[in-house]
Structure formats: structure tokens, C-alpha cells
Design a protein around this motif. Structure first.
Motif, PDB file in Angstrom:
ATOM      1  N   LYS A  35     -41.716 -59.420  21.276  1.00  0.00           N
ATOM      2  CA  LYS A  35     -41.587 -60.884  21.439  1.00  0.00           C
ATOM      3  C   LYS A  35     -41.142 -61.147  22.867  1.00  0.00           C
ATOM      4  CE  LYS A  35     -39.798 -61.736  16.775  1.00  0.00           C
ATOM      5  NZ  LYS A  35     -38.616 -62.083  15.916  1.00  0.00           N
ATOM      6  N   THR A  36     -40.278 -60.134  23.750  1.00  0.00           N
ATOM      7  CA  THR A  36     -39.981 -60.392  24.863  1.00  0.00           C
ATOM      8  C   THR A  36     -41.107 -60.414  25.841  1.00  0.00           C
ATOM      9  OG1 THR A  36     -38.008 -59.347  24.669  1.00  0.00           O
ATOM     10  CG2 THR A  36     -38.500 -59.440  26.914  1.00  0.00           C
ATOM     11  N   GLU A  37     -41.956 -59.593  25.693  1.00  0.00           N
ATOM     12  CA  GLU A  37     -43.213 -59.585  26.682  1.00  0.00           C
ATOM     13  C   GLU A  37     -44.148 -60.542  26.388  1.00  0.00           C
ATOM     14  OE1 GLU A  37     -47.256 -56.803  26.968  1.00  0.00           O
ATOM     15  OE2 GLU A  37     -45.354 -55.725  26.396  1.00  0.00           O
ATOM     16  N   ALA A  38     -44.310 -61.058  24.969  1.00  0.00           N
ATOM     17  CA  ALA A  38     -45.117 -62.333  24.743  1.00  0.00           C
ATOM     18  C   ALA A  38     -44.462 -63.414  25.452  1.00  0.00           C
ATOM     19  CB  ALA A  38     -45.090 -62.678  23.305  1.00  0.00           C
ATOM     20  N   ARG A  39     -43.272 -63.646  25.312  1.00  0.00           N
ATOM     21  CA  ARG A  39     -42.413 -64.926  26.013  1.00  0.00           C
ATOM     22  C   ARG A  39     -42.767 -64.883  27.554  1.00  0.00           C
ATOM     23  NH1 ARG A  39     -38.668 -67.861  23.366  1.00  0.00           N
ATOM     24  NH2 ARG A  39     -37.638 -68.330  25.157  1.00  0.00           N
ATOM     25  N   GLU A  40     -42.513 -63.623  28.151  1.00  0.00           N
ATOM     26  CA  GLU A  40     -42.732 -63.779  29.571  1.00  0.00           C
ATOM     27  C   GLU A  40     -44.278 -63.822  29.937  1.00  0.00           C
ATOM     28  OE1 GLU A  40     -41.728 -59.608  30.455  1.00  0.00           O
ATOM     29  OE2 GLU A  40     -39.408 -60.041  30.643  1.00  0.00           O
ATOM     30  N   GLU A  41     -45.109 -63.278  29.220  1.00  0.00           N
ATOM     31  CA  GLU A  41     -46.681 -63.951  29.486  1.00  0.00           C
ATOM     32  C   GLU A  41     -46.728 -65.186  29.143  1.00  0.00           C
ATOM     33  OE1 GLU A  41     -49.019 -61.181  27.424  1.00  0.00           O
ATOM     34  OE2 GLU A  41     -48.403 -59.338  28.799  1.00  0.00           O
ATOM     35  N   ALA A  42     -46.221 -65.998  28.156  1.00  0.00           N
ATOM     36  CA  ALA A  42     -46.429 -67.089  27.790  1.00  0.00           C
ATOM     37  C   ALA A  42     -45.663 -68.276  28.985  1.00  0.00           C
ATOM     38  CB  ALA A  42     -45.573 -67.492  26.453  1.00  0.00           C
ATOM     39  N   MET A  43     -44.714 -67.917  29.415  1.00  0.00           N
ATOM     40  CA  MET A  43     -43.854 -68.464  30.311  1.00  0.00           C
ATOM     41  C   MET A  43     -44.877 -68.635  31.755  1.00  0.00           C
ATOM     42  SD  MET A  43     -41.556 -70.388  29.487  1.00  0.00           S
ATOM     43  CE  MET A  43     -41.105 -70.778  31.515  1.00  0.00           C
ATOM     44  N   GLU A  44     -45.511 -67.432  32.041  1.00  0.00           N
ATOM     45  CA  GLU A  44     -46.442 -67.281  33.152  1.00  0.00           C
ATOM     46  C   GLU A  44     -47.613 -68.165  32.877  1.00  0.00           C
ATOM     47  OE1 GLU A  44     -48.215 -66.678  36.501  1.00  0.00           O
ATOM     48  OE2 GLU A  44     -46.129 -65.886  36.134  1.00  0.00           O
TER      49      GLU A  44
ATOM     50  N   MET B  88     -42.857 -77.159  16.920  1.00  0.00           N
ATOM     51  CA  MET B  88     -42.682 -75.973  17.730  1.00  0.00           C
ATOM     52  C   MET B  88     -42.558 -76.622  19.094  1.00  0.00           C
ATOM     53  SD  MET B  88     -44.640 -72.698  16.414  1.00  0.00           S
ATOM     54  CE  MET B  88     -44.460 -71.888  14.616  1.00  0.00           C
ATOM     55  N   THR B  89     -41.801 -76.107  20.110  1.00  0.00           N
ATOM     56  CA  THR B  89     -41.917 -76.348  21.234  1.00  0.00           C
ATOM     57  C   THR B  89     -43.307 -75.780  21.931  1.00  0.00           C
ATOM     58  OG1 THR B  89     -40.869 -74.356  22.393  1.00  0.00           O
ATOM     59  CG2 THR B  89     -39.506 -76.142  21.758  1.00  0.00           C
ATOM     60  N   ALA B  90     -43.355 -76.110  23.346  1.00  0.00           N
ATOM     61  CA  ALA B  90     -44.769 -75.843  24.022  1.00  0.00           C
ATOM     62  C   ALA B  90     -44.629 -74.168  24.115  1.00  0.00           C
ATOM     63  CB  ALA B  90     -44.594 -76.417  25.437  1.00  0.00           C
ATOM     64  N   LEU B  91     -43.648 -73.776  24.521  1.00  0.00           N
ATOM     65  CA  LEU B  91     -43.281 -72.143  24.486  1.00  0.00           C
ATOM     66  C   LEU B  91     -43.638 -71.531  23.052  1.00  0.00           C
ATOM     67  CD1 LEU B  91     -42.776 -69.568  26.265  1.00  0.00           C
ATOM     68  CD2 LEU B  91     -40.243 -69.934  25.829  1.00  0.00           C
ATOM     69  N   GLN B  92     -42.940 -72.096  22.134  1.00  0.00           N
ATOM     70  CA  GLN B  92     -43.186 -71.472  20.836  1.00  0.00           C
ATOM     71  C   GLN B  92     -44.653 -71.609  20.310  1.00  0.00           C
ATOM     72  OE1 GLN B  92     -40.232 -74.054  18.668  1.00  0.00           O
ATOM     73  NE2 GLN B  92     -38.616 -72.346  18.778  1.00  0.00           N
ATOM     74  N   ASN B  93     -45.382 -72.649  20.746  1.00  0.00           N
ATOM     75  CA  ASN B  93     -46.844 -72.829  20.370  1.00  0.00           C
ATOM     76  C   ASN B  93     -47.449 -71.846  21.143  1.00  0.00           C
ATOM     77  OD1 ASN B  93     -48.094 -75.357  18.914  1.00  0.00           O
ATOM     78  ND2 ASN B  93     -45.982 -76.150  19.784  1.00  0.00           N
ATOM     79  N   VAL B  94     -47.223 -71.520  22.260  1.00  0.00           N
ATOM     80  CA  VAL B  94     -48.120 -70.433  23.084  1.00  0.00           C
ATOM     81  C   VAL B  94     -47.612 -69.127  22.348  1.00  0.00           C
ATOM     82  CG1 VAL B  94     -48.604 -69.495  25.246  1.00  0.00           C
ATOM     83  CG2 VAL B  94     -48.051 -71.816  24.857  1.00  0.00           C
ATOM     84  N   VAL B  95     -46.482 -68.817  22.109  1.00  0.00           N
ATOM     85  CA  VAL B  95     -46.157 -67.321  21.672  1.00  0.00           C
ATOM     86  C   VAL B  95     -46.547 -67.125  20.237  1.00  0.00           C
ATOM     87  CG1 VAL B  95     -44.679 -67.164  23.297  1.00  0.00           C
ATOM     88  CG2 VAL B  95     -43.989 -67.870  21.189  1.00  0.00           C
ATOM     89  N   GLU B  96     -46.556 -67.971  19.291  1.00  0.00           N
ATOM     90  CA  GLU B  96     -47.109 -67.681  17.969  1.00  0.00           C
ATOM     91  C   GLU B  96     -48.169 -66.851  17.680  1.00  0.00           C
ATOM     92  OE1 GLU B  96     -46.945 -68.517  13.791  1.00  0.00           O
ATOM     93  OE2 GLU B  96     -45.376 -68.942  15.512  1.00  0.00           O
ATOM     94  N   ALA B  97     -49.279 -67.095  18.106  1.00  0.00           N
ATOM     95  CA  ALA B  97     -50.119 -66.189  17.632  1.00  0.00           C
ATOM     96  C   ALA B  97     -50.009 -64.747  18.212  1.00  0.00           C
ATOM     97  CB  ALA B  97     -51.629 -66.685  18.087  1.00  0.00           C
ATOM     98  N   PRO B  98     -49.784 -64.521  19.488  1.00  0.00           N
ATOM     99  CA  PRO B  98     -49.627 -63.009  20.122  1.00  0.00           C
ATOM    100  C   PRO B  98     -48.568 -62.412  19.395  1.00  0.00           C
ATOM    101  CG  PRO B  98     -49.686 -64.668  21.862  1.00  0.00           C
ATOM    102  CD  PRO B  98     -49.376 -65.466  20.583  1.00  0.00           C
TER     103      PRO B  98
END
Length: 256
Positions: A126-135, A108-118
Motif C-alpha cells: 500500500k505504501t509503495e502503491a500510494r507513492e507511485e500513484a502520487m508520482e 473515491m478520491t483521485a488518489l484512491q482511484n489510481v491505487v485501487e487496481a495496484p
């Protein structure tokens, strides 16, 4: 720091592996917003204690409470019963943990690792989790590495992604198990800087580390463990500059 009930309360915690008694009656409270560093030699029980808080290890006796809830058990009438795995997983949702060896998913990419649990565990949008992960990745200075895989990152960058992953579940408590010990010396500073930022932000943190500088600069309290017991517990200046126990002085002399 909050004056409310402790976020973590460990009461006479014992843990053995076979005949090896690793924890011999640990009593530690951590208040909301408090940063507590745990120092001690290898084999003193520090990492085992963290793993017991997160129910990665089951204690033999005593009790551990997180946010007022006893971890791993439920009181019914006058008897304690083990919680089922599903209930233990629910309890873990309030705790983030950063390990010594990163434990990122390599595929998994860095972003995918961060959003996996949420997304996968907490059922977040998914959209909200990705936005928060990028932040979060921006917060730790790695937004440009969002699409990089762990093998493309340095050890320090991988550990900072692991920190972002732990933060993504919005934990009430963040545990660090020797987060810099697997890093090359030149990479330690970037991880400690991220941890100092979190400490200044008021996150409740329990940090097992050998980084005396972090304990001195960022902690509210320093706990020294040896032989499965708490030897000293106090303000950093007191424990690090004027330890009362000979064993603490002997340990700290290695870093002077």
C-alpha cells in the motif's frame, strides 16, 4: 522502436453482434514502443476492436495476441479452449485502457482511484502503491488534486486521472478509446498533451481517436478503418497527406 515480436498482433479478427458484422477480418500488428492511431467514421468497428483486444468482447474467429500470448484462449494439443474468467483477468493485467467516459469511481478520491487496481488486484504494497500513484499524479500535473473526488474535477482532469489509473498497473500496452470525445473543446488540449508526453516516453499505445492533430504529431502509424475492415495503414504523412483510397480522402476532407 523494438524489432522484436509485436506487442499486439491481430490476425483475421471477425466479430458480429447478431446479424451485424462489425469486424470483417482485421489484421494489425503494433510493435513495442509504437504509437498507432486508429481513425474512421462511427460504426467502423474501431472501439469494438479495442474491446476485443482487452477481452471485453469475445471475437467470433481469428486470433489476438498480446506479448505473444493469445487472448482469451489456450491451445491444448490441437484444439483451442476458452480460458476461465480468472485467466482472462490475469491477461488483462498487462493492458491499461482509457475509456471515453472516464469511468472513475465517484466515491473515491483521485488518489484512491489510481491505487485501487495496484493494491486490490495486483496485491502491491500500500505504501509503495500510494507513492507511485502520487508520482503519476505529479506527472500529469494533478498532484494538488489527489484528495479531490471526481465531481470536484473538470472533465479534462478526470480523464487525466483515468490515464494515471491506467498507468498505475505498469501496462505493456495502453489502449485509448476516443479519450477526448466526451470533453468540452477547451479541455481537449490538456488530455492530448498528456498523451503526447506518454508517446514520447516510449509507451506502446493504440489510440482510437478523431484528433487528426494527435495522429499527425504523435503517431508512428495511422490506421484508417471503415465498414469493419482496415482500408489504409501507413505513416501519418502518407495516410493523412496523400491517402490512396477514396474513402480515406472522403473522411479526411471533413477535417480540412
Amino acid at each position: 522502436m523494438s524489432s522484436d515480436a509485436p506487442v499486439v498482433s491481430a490476425v483475421d479478427v471477425h466479430k458480429s453482434f447478431g446479424s451485424n458484422k462489425v469486424l470483417k477480418g482485421i489484421d494489425i500488428d503494433v510493435s513495442a514502443g509504437e504509437v498507432v492511431t486508429v481513425l474512421g467514421p462511427s460504426g467502423s468497428g474501431k472501439s469494438t476492436f479495442l474491446r476485443c483486444i482487452n477481452q471485453l468482447e469475445e471475437i467470433d474467429s481469428g486470433a489476438i495476441f498480446v506479448d505473444g500470448e493469445q487472448m482469451g484462449y489456450e491451445l491444448r494439443g490441437e484444439r483451442l479452449y476458452h480460458l476461465p474468467d480468472s485467466a482472462v483477468r490475469r491477461q488483462r493485467r498487462k493492458i491499461g485502457m482509457v475509456f471515453q467516459h472516464f469511468n472513475l469511481f465517484p466515491h473515491m478520491t483521485a488518489l484512491q482511484n489510481v491505487v485501487e487496481a495496484p493494491i486490490g488486484i495486483h496485491g502491491r504494497d500500500k505504501t509503495e502503491a500510494r507513492e507511485e500513484a502520487m508520482e503519476l499524479l505529479r506527472r500529469i500535473g494533478l498532484a494538488e488534486k489527489a484528495n479531490s473526488y471526481p465531481r470536484q474535477l473538470s472533465g479534462g482532469q478526470q480523464q487525466r486521472v483515468a490515464i494515471a489509473r491506467a498507468l498505475a498497473i505498469k501496462p505493456q500496452l495502453l489502449l485509448f478509446d476516443e479519450p477526448t470525445s466526451a470533453l468540452d473543446p477547451e479541455l481537449v488540449g490538456e488530455v492530448l498533451a498528456t498523451m503526447r508526453d506518454l508517446a514520447e516516453g516510449g509507451l506502446t499505445m493504440l489510440v482510437v481517436t478523431h484528433e487528426i492533430s494527435f495522429a499527425r504529431e504523435a503517431a508512428h502509424r495511422v490506421v484508417f478503418m471503415d465498414g469493419g475492415v482496415v482500408v489504409e495503414d501507413g505513416k501519418p504523412d502518407d495516410v493523412l497527406n496523400d491517402p490512396q483510397h477514396a474513402r480515406t480522402r472522403q473522411f479526411l476532407n471533413r477535417f480540412i
